[in-house]
Design an enzyme around this catalytic site. Structure first.
Site, PDB file in Angstrom:
ATOM      1  N   ASN A  91      -0.855   1.364  17.230  1.00 13.77           N
ATOM      2  CA  ASN A  91      -0.012   2.538  17.048  1.00 13.77           C
ATOM      3  C   ASN A  91       1.439   2.098  17.145  1.00 13.77           C
ATOM      4  O   ASN A  91       1.823   1.423  18.102  1.00 13.77           O
ATOM      5  CB  ASN A  91      -0.329   3.582  18.130  1.00 13.77           C
ATOM      6  N   LYS A 117     -10.135  10.759   9.032  1.00 19.97           N
ATOM      7  CA  LYS A 117     -10.068   9.428   9.649  1.00 19.97           C
ATOM      8  C   LYS A 117     -11.444   8.775   9.602  1.00 19.97           C
ATOM      9  O   LYS A 117     -12.457   9.402   9.936  1.00 19.97           O
ATOM     10  CB  LYS A 117      -9.560   9.522  11.082  1.00 19.97           C
ATOM     11  N   HIS A 157      -8.272  13.110  16.038  1.00 15.42           N
ATOM     12  CA  HIS A 157      -7.551  12.901  14.789  1.00 15.42           C
ATOM     13  C   HIS A 157      -8.096  13.840  13.711  1.00 15.42           C
ATOM     14  O   HIS A 157      -9.128  14.494  13.895  1.00 15.42           O
ATOM     15  CB  HIS A 157      -7.687  11.453  14.309  1.00 15.42           C
ATOM     16  N   HIS A 158      -7.423  13.841  12.586  1.00  9.33           N
ATOM     17  CA  HIS A 158      -7.795  14.666  11.445  1.00  9.33           C
ATOM     18  C   HIS A 158      -9.189  14.311  10.918  1.00  9.33           C
ATOM     19  O   HIS A 158      -9.721  13.234  11.192  1.00  9.33           O
ATOM     20  CB  HIS A 158      -6.759  14.496  10.320  1.00  9.33           C
ATOM     21  N   ALA A 182       0.184  -3.606  16.125  1.00 13.72           N
ATOM     22  CA  ALA A 182      -0.127  -2.603  17.148  1.00 13.72           C
ATOM     23  C   ALA A 182      -1.052  -1.564  16.549  1.00 13.72           C
ATOM     24  O   ALA A 182      -0.945  -1.228  15.367  1.00 13.72           O
ATOM     25  CB  ALA A 182       1.144  -1.940  17.672  1.00 13.72           C
ATOM     26  N   GLY A 201       0.808  -1.212   0.000  1.00 12.09           N
ATOM     27  CA  GLY A 201       0.000   0.000   0.000  1.00 12.09           C
ATOM     28  C   GLY A 201       0.840   1.260   0.000  1.00 12.09           C
ATOM     29  O   GLY A 201       0.582   2.212   0.741  1.00 12.09           O
TER      30      GLY A 201
END
Length: 269
Positions: free
Chosen positions: A126, A161, A157-158, A124, A10
């Site tokens: 993160n 998301k 978050h932005h 994870a 990706g």
């Protein structure tokens, strides 16, 4: 020194481009292949040209197995559906599979467990080193404080998301639940709206904020009577996630097949 061949699945996405940069900058890693989804305009083109630079002799592929076959490790921040398919292919190739994809449901985790019988998986919510230290502190504090302290997890978050709560918030919630010796699914509260009634003792609450270009902010609040403890992490540069993922890929090279987290990578398990 022989560099480790690492691929990025990706690569055309925002995180994919950062992962490419993180592999390129690491002295022990060498980018050996990248993919983009079938039909993407990058497929079949030179990666360097796709990124607006000089050709680098690395063609973007839409065949993950072909890329994994020449990788000792691969980094995957794609989508839940794609990541589950990639896990089986990485196991077939015996490549370390570093997963930063969020939104993978509980019902799908057995598929990752099956792949981990044959390959090393580091997953994870993160990949930030700081966030994983925060996770460990959350678990320990939850174990030290009983349910008289309410646990609330707030994340922002932005605006682009698409999942909520964030994978990091859920990771923190899992850590808090584990510290308390309970299942997160039994105590999670993320749907407050209207006449909700009083807060249940022992619940772990979640609040998701979205706006602007916020990279990621997470706060775990332990609220008691007359006092509060707040643990907070602020990310200002997405490269922290990419660099953490490369660290995880290199760490996993000599590990036995199985499922690991960034806590393992940091040696804090």
């Amino acid at each position: 020194m022989q560099k480790t061949p690492i691929s990025v699945l990706g690569a055309a996405g925002r995180m994919g481009r950062m992962l490419v940069a993180a592999v390129d900058e690491h002295p022990e890693a060498e980018l050996c292949g990248v993919t983009a989804r079938p039909g993407h305009e990058w497929v079949g083109r030179d990666l360097g040209e796709c990124l607006g630079g000089a050709p680098r002799g690395l063609i973007v592929s839409d065949d993950p197995l072909e890329v994994l076959a020449r990788s000792r490790a691969t980094i995957d921040f794609t989508s839940p559906t794609a990541t589950l398919a990639h896990a089986a292919l990485a196991a077939q190739a015996r490549a370390v599979h570093v997963i930063g994809t969020t939104g993978i449901g509980e019902a799908e985790l057995p598929r990752l467990a099956a792949a981990a019988r044959h390959a090393t998986i580091v997953r994870a919510g993160n990949m930030s080193l700081g966030v994983n230290v925060l996770t460990l502190l959350t678990k320990r504090l939850a174990a030290a404080l009983d349910a008289d302290f309410d646990i609330e997890i707030v994340e922002m978050h932005h605006r682009h998301k698409v999942d909520a709560p964030s994978g990091t918030a859920l990771m923190l919630g899992e850590a808090a639940a584990e510290g308390r010796g309970v299942e997160l699914g039994q105590v999670s509260d993320s749907g407050r709206d209207g006449q909700t009634g009083a807060r249940r003792r022992g619940d772990i609450g979640f609040a998701a904020l979205r706006g602007g270009d916020v990279v990621g902010e997470h706060e775990v609040i332990f609220a008691g009577l007359g006092e509060r403890i707040a643990l907070r992490h602020i990310a200002s540069d997405r490269m922290i996630f990419a660099r953490g993922a490369v660290k995880a890929a290199l760490w996993g090279l000599d590990k036995q097949p199985g499922e690991y987290t960034m806590i393992d990578v940091l040696g804090l398990a």
